[in-house]
Design a protein around this motif. Sequence first.
Motif, PDB file in Angstrom:
ATOM      1  N   MET A  58       0.921  -1.251   0.077  1.00 18.02           N
ATOM      2  CA  MET A  58      -0.069   0.039  -0.065  1.00 18.02           C
ATOM      3  C   MET A  58       0.723   1.442  -0.042  1.00 18.02           C
ATOM      4  O   MET A  58       1.977   1.346   0.809  1.00 18.02           O
ATOM      5  N   LYS A  59       0.474   2.167  -0.858  1.00 17.83           N
ATOM      6  CA  LYS A  59       1.105   3.531  -0.830  1.00 17.83           C
ATOM      7  C   LYS A  59       0.522   4.626  -0.232  1.00 17.83           C
ATOM      8  O   LYS A  59      -0.853   4.624  -0.001  1.00 17.83           O
ATOM      9  N   CYS A  60       1.168   5.573   0.305  1.00 17.60           N
ATOM     10  CA  CYS A  60       0.346   6.786   1.110  1.00 17.60           C
ATOM     11  C   CYS A  60      -0.437   7.503   0.053  1.00 17.60           C
ATOM     12  O   CYS A  60       0.181   7.833  -1.082  1.00 17.60           O
ATOM     13  N   LYS A  61      -1.461   7.902   0.096  1.00 21.62           N
ATOM     14  CA  LYS A  61      -2.130   8.639  -0.484  1.00 21.62           C
ATOM     15  C   LYS A  61      -1.867  10.169  -1.101  1.00 21.62           C
ATOM     16  O   LYS A  61      -2.031  10.516  -2.012  1.00 21.62           O
ATOM     17  N   LYS A  62      -0.989  10.759  -0.002  1.00 24.82           N
ATOM     18  CA  LYS A  62      -0.715  11.857   0.016  1.00 24.82           C
ATOM     19  C   LYS A  62       0.663  11.917  -1.053  1.00 24.82           C
ATOM     20  O   LYS A  62       0.923  13.035  -1.697  1.00 24.82           O
ATOM     21  N   CYS A  63       1.731  11.102  -0.593  1.00 24.70           N
ATOM     22  CA  CYS A  63       2.992  11.145  -1.194  1.00 24.70           C
ATOM     23  C   CYS A  63       3.586   9.894  -2.055  1.00 24.70           C
ATOM     24  O   CYS A  63       4.733  10.028  -2.806  1.00 24.70           O
ATOM     25  N   GLY A  64       2.605   8.746  -1.890  1.00 23.08           N
ATOM     26  CA  GLY A  64       3.103   7.710  -2.623  1.00 23.08           C
ATOM     27  C   GLY A  64       4.328   6.857  -1.986  1.00 23.08           C
ATOM     28  O   GLY A  64       4.519   5.855  -2.521  1.00 23.08           O
ATOM     29  N   GLU A  65       4.766   7.318  -0.807  1.00 23.34           N
ATOM     30  CA  GLU A  65       5.904   6.389  -0.171  1.00 23.34           C
ATOM     31  C   GLU A  65       4.929   5.273   0.469  1.00 23.34           C
ATOM     32  O   GLU A  65       3.921   5.026   0.477  1.00 23.34           O
ATOM     33  N   GLN A  66       5.747   4.336   1.076  1.00 21.23           N
ATOM     34  CA  GLN A  66       5.106   3.177   1.817  1.00 21.23           C
ATOM     35  C   GLN A  66       4.248   3.424   2.943  1.00 21.23           C
ATOM     36  O   GLN A  66       4.719   4.578   3.610  1.00 21.23           O
ATOM     37  N   ALA A  67       3.152   3.121   2.883  1.00 22.53           N
ATOM     38  CA  ALA A  67       2.161   3.458   3.970  1.00 22.53           C
ATOM     39  C   ALA A  67       2.334   2.734   4.955  1.00 22.53           C
ATOM     40  O   ALA A  67       2.590   1.599   4.804  1.00 22.53           O
ATOM     41  N   VAL A  68       1.765   3.077   6.374  1.00 18.28           N
ATOM     42  CA  VAL A  68       2.138   2.454   7.707  1.00 18.28           C
ATOM     43  C   VAL A  68       0.690   1.928   8.148  1.00 18.28           C
ATOM     44  O   VAL A  68       0.676   1.344   8.816  1.00 18.28           O
ATOM     45  N   ILE A  69      -0.222   2.633   7.446  1.00 20.27           N
ATOM     46  CA  ILE A  69      -1.648   2.220   8.261  1.00 20.27           C
ATOM     47  C   ILE A  69      -2.957   2.401   6.854  1.00 20.27           C
ATOM     48  O   ILE A  69      -2.390   3.614   6.246  1.00 20.27           O
ATOM     49  N   HIS A  70      -3.835   1.600   7.012  1.00 22.87           N
ATOM     50  CA  HIS A  70      -4.880   1.748   6.245  1.00 22.87           C
ATOM     51  C   HIS A  70      -6.338   2.159   7.099  1.00 22.87           C
ATOM     52  O   HIS A  70      -6.400   1.615   8.013  1.00 22.87           O
TER      53      HIS A  70
END
Lengths: 319, 319
Positions: free
Chosen positions: A1-13
Amino acid sequence: MKCKKCGEQAVIHLRAHNIALCKGHFVEFFEKRVQKGISKFKMFDRRSRILVAVSTGKDSSAVLYALKRLGYHVEGLFLKMGPHTNLAERVVKNIEVATGVKINIFDVTKDFGGLGTADVARIVKRPVCSICGIVRRHWMNRYAYENGFDVLVTGHNMDDEATFLFGNILNWQVDYMARQWPVLEKTHPKFVRKAKPLIYVTERETYAYVFLNGIPFLEQKCPFARGATSAQYKKHLNALEWEQPGVKHRLLFGYFETMKPLLVSEAKVELRECTICGFPTTEEKCQYCKLVERVQAHRAGNLQLERENDVQISEDQGK
Amino acid sequence: MKCKKCGEQAVIHLRAHNIALCKGHFVEFFEKRVQKGISKFKMFDRRSRILVAVSTGKDSSAVLYALKRLGYHVEGLFLKMGPHTNLAERVVKNIEVATGVKINIFDVTKDFGGLGTADVARIVKRPVCSICGIVRRHWMNRYAYENGFDVLVTGHNMDDEATFLFGNILNWQVDYMARQWPVLEKTHPKFVRKAKPLIYVTERETYAYVFLNGIPFLEQKCPFARGATSAQYKKHLNALEWEQPGVKHRLLFGYFETMKPLLVSEAKVELRECTICGFPTTEEKCQYCKLVERVQAHRAGNLQLERENDVQISEDQGK
């Protein structure tokens, strides 16, 4: 999953919001939600002196840190309630260091000749939670008032509030429902207003916030919190939330918008000042001072005074 | 377990009432609860002509038999809705024999040139449940009115009503909440009053009642009832009931006593008579007649009339 804001690796959904976020953007999201609660319900502003009730659980650690980060003038208050809070007290220093917020420590056992709330409960034959409620409510307000704070903040989050509402609906406790609101104005000069800035964040989000910021907290529940019905309600709400992400939010804020305005609060309660401590009460002596007297009488072997106060200490049915 | 009344072998244990009962005393208990609902909410009396909406499910079978046993003047009405009700129709005769109650059969497909509600739904591109609701509401009321019945009875039990309330609370559908009541007065001369005599009995009690009396019913759910959210709500309420026997009763009747009086119903809706069928509606033509027209137009290949009626058939969001 990617962060919706910056595209980095997400830590939470976050299912209720249908977004995934990286650490930085989640922390930003969380703090925005805290600020939203403060602003929307006009809890306090940057000139206010804020006292946070610190239990060393995740919620009070989160609110302490978030308020500091948001630029508020904040201190904490930790109450020593007897031997069962010794472990928590040892965590207070770590929280101070991690958050950079001063946490005052106050020992409530002084009035009871050194006895903790568990001993007091045994003496007056009441549930520990009931005694703890009387003592906490008294000292949190009194400490804030006597030390010039404007607001007393607690760490109740959206799950806590939705659960409380849910239980009150199932039993139609309309009095409690009518009083439920994220900020409680002072109804007497010696009352300090109360506020719940975590009203827009969930339990899971609060966990994530303290974890990701490395803020210490005690996972351990209070040893006296027995199989409370509130835990059952929370479990069912969580199951519902899993099937319908956002249902807790709809329940709580739908109530605030739609239903709460229809519930006219009971006629104003007539408050006077306790003849002993001077703090507001509906009777001649406040619950807290009756409790102190009764324990003192017990220790002095004065059964007469004990009996007089016996029937007067009513159960803590509030929150 | 022994029956609390007579000491014989019990057949059922009712946790919410903390009693076990034998067959005879359970049937007595059940019928007393039905009578309680009828009396408490002034649904009808022994002079009333009562029409029961028969689906051949357990609830309508139970209410048919209980009303007959309690001495009411009762008949049933079964609506043929197309091929998917053929199986149910075959059960009707058995129910008539077992209950001794006459069940009228009416074929709603006549107006649609023989098409069932599933076909109609396909033509007008709406969910089957929405179409079925429009057709059932129209014909149940119209049949009762044209045949001189005073009351239309449905088999909704306490679980159904508690579930409906629960869902409306979670989403604060205050309009629906304000209308929920075990009896619905007629608001127009061509409306027949509606009543739910099973309001004080649970789903499980209703099952037990038809089983123990050997009344036939169809276990099978309607094939078009998709994974409805109401099934989720019922599941969670059942789980709560298991932990706190009586919680459904508290939720529903606590609402009726405490909260319902606070919800002022919306301003009275202005009703007029449909220019086609003459039955009450808020518009020029009623939902039902629009539906009939649209299907007729479709069959005649009249796309113009189809388009005109297209946007007017609104979803059935009621119950």
